[in-house]
Design an enzyme around this catalytic site. Structure first.
Site, PDB file in Angstrom:
ATOM      1  CG  ASP A 238      -0.248  -0.267   2.545  1.00  0.00           C
ATOM      2  OD1 ASP A 238       0.974  -0.492   2.565  1.00  0.00           O
ATOM      3  OD2 ASP A 238      -0.935  -0.271   3.588  1.00  0.00           O
TER       4      ASP A 238
ATOM      5  CG  ASP B 119       6.407   5.454   6.621  1.00  0.00           C
ATOM      6  OD1 ASP B 119       6.884   6.574   6.394  1.00  0.00           O
ATOM      7  OD2 ASP B 119       5.958   5.129   7.742  1.00  0.00           O
TER       8      ASP B 119
ATOM      9  CG  PHE C  32      -0.550   7.659  10.340  1.00  0.00           C
ATOM     10  CD1 PHE C  32       0.452   6.699  10.286  1.00  0.00           C
ATOM     11  CD2 PHE C  32      -1.854   7.256  10.562  1.00  0.00           C
ATOM     12  CE1 PHE C  32       0.155   5.354  10.459  1.00  0.00           C
ATOM     13  CE2 PHE C  32      -2.163   5.913  10.732  1.00  0.00           C
ATOM     14  CZ  PHE C  32      -1.154   4.964  10.683  1.00  0.00           C
ATOM     15  CB  VAL C  33      -2.665   8.539   4.800  1.00  0.00           C
ATOM     16  CG1 VAL C  33      -2.087   9.901   4.449  1.00  0.00           C
ATOM     17  CG2 VAL C  33      -1.751   7.420   4.307  1.00  0.00           C
TER      18      VAL C  33
HETATM   19  P1  IMP Z   1       7.683   0.918   6.181  1.00  0.00           P
HETATM   20  O1  IMP Z   1       8.223  -0.423   6.515  1.00  0.00           O
HETATM   21  O2  IMP Z   1       8.011   1.951   7.212  1.00  0.00           O
HETATM   22  O3  IMP Z   1       7.974   1.391   4.775  1.00  0.00           O
HETATM   23  O4  IMP Z   1       6.127   0.847   6.350  1.00  0.00           O
HETATM   24  C1  IMP Z   1       5.349   0.253   5.486  1.00  0.00           C
HETATM   25  C2  IMP Z   1       4.095  -0.273   6.162  1.00  0.00           C
HETATM   26  O5  IMP Z   1       3.680   0.528   7.278  1.00  0.00           O
HETATM   27  C3  IMP Z   1       3.011  -0.184   5.141  1.00  0.00           C
HETATM   28  O6  IMP Z   1       2.870  -1.430   4.526  1.00  0.00           O
HETATM   29  C4  IMP Z   1       1.790   0.201   5.951  1.00  0.00           C
HETATM   30  O7  IMP Z   1       1.105  -0.963   6.323  1.00  0.00           O
HETATM   31  C5  IMP Z   1       2.323   0.872   7.190  1.00  0.00           C
HETATM   32  N1  IMP Z   1       2.207   2.339   7.070  1.00  0.00           N
HETATM   33  C6  IMP Z   1       3.174   3.211   6.764  1.00  0.00           C
HETATM   34  N2  IMP Z   1       2.718   4.474   6.734  1.00  0.00           N
HETATM   35  C7  IMP Z   1       1.408   4.385   7.026  1.00  0.00           C
HETATM   36  C8  IMP Z   1       0.360   5.367   7.133  1.00  0.00           C
HETATM   37  O8  IMP Z   1       0.516   6.583   6.952  1.00  0.00           O
HETATM   38  N3  IMP Z   1      -0.869   4.875   7.455  1.00  0.00           N
HETATM   39  C9  IMP Z   1      -1.122   3.562   7.651  1.00  0.00           C
HETATM   40  N4  IMP Z   1      -0.180   2.624   7.552  1.00  0.00           N
HETATM   41  C10 IMP Z   1       1.083   3.029   7.240  1.00  0.00           C
HETATM   42 MG    MG Z   2       1.429  -2.739   5.241  1.00  0.00          MG
END
Ligand code: IMP
Ligand code: MG
Length: 183
Positions: free
Chosen positions: A106, A109, A158-159
């Site tokens: 999705d 981040d 945060f979304v």
């Molecule tokens: P990363 O490992 O930090 O890149 O995070 C990725 C995962 O964190 C995504 O697959 C999302 O499930 C969750 N995530 C990251 N940012 C958001 C947000 O703004 N809202 C909701 N879920 C998020």
């Molecule tokens: Mg995820």
């Protein structure tokens, strides 16, 4: 009483991307992918739960053979801050050697989730490995990720909605929005 979508929406500070805008962009991504994978079978590795709605809408618009694997990776543990640890239980049947892989999530981040899964997939020597995300946050990554398909770039906030949750809620919102900060 069950909350109606109007009820969920009323917790949003603002809508970032409405449902029609998301659907339009998902259709464009599907067209691009269908061209890039033409003549091939796509092995999709989808990261759930957040990617559920994106992947479901996207794949139904790609007129090519698809194999679908799902993973539940998590780096968020209930709040809005990443824990820095990514857990990815690996399904026993998930092998991608020699296959054309499309890894979908999705949102990009910190990059830790996609980075962890990408590296595990690479170890299996797929024929090709592409990465697609609906959203990419403009921020410094903890792990650099080269994304092949991106729906929208958003600022670092945060979304929720269209699969994404806050403490388990809001996944079923058809739009993507920003929550009202707690007062
Ligand atoms: P990363 O490992 O930090 O890149 O995070 C990725 C995962 O964190 C995504 O697959 C999302 O499930 C969750 N995530 C990251 N940012 C958001 C947000 O703004 N809202 C909701 N879920 C998020
Ligand atoms: Mg995820």
């Amino acid at each position: 009483m069950m909350p109606s979508l109007t009820g969920l929406r009323s917790d949003l500070d603002r809508v970032l991307l409405d449902a029609a805008v998301i659907q339009q962009r998902v259709a464009e991504l599907a067209t691009q992918m269908a061209q890039d994978f033409a003549g091939k079978t796509i092995t999709v590795v989808a990261i759930l739960d957040g990617g559920l709605f994106f992947v479901a809408d996207l794949l139904r618009q790609i007129d090519l053979p698809v194999r679908l694997h799902t993973l539940s990776a998590s780096s968020y543990h209930g709040g809005t801050q990443t824990s820095g640890e990514v857990t990815v239980p690996w399904p026993a049947g998930l092998t991608v050697r020699g296959q054309d892989v499309l890894l979908l999530d999705d949102i990009l981040d910190s990059g830790l989730t996609l980075g962890t899964v990408r590296d595990r997939l690479r170890e299996q020597s797929p024929a090709s490995l592409r990465i697609g995300v609906l959203l990419s946050k403009k921020r410094q990554r903890r792990q650099a990720i080269a994304v092949d398909y991106m729906g929208f770039e958003i600022k670092d906030e945060f979304v929720v909605g269209y699969g994404m949750d806050f403490q388990g809620r809001f996944r079923n919102l058809p739009c993507i929005g920003v929550l009202t900060p707690p007062s």
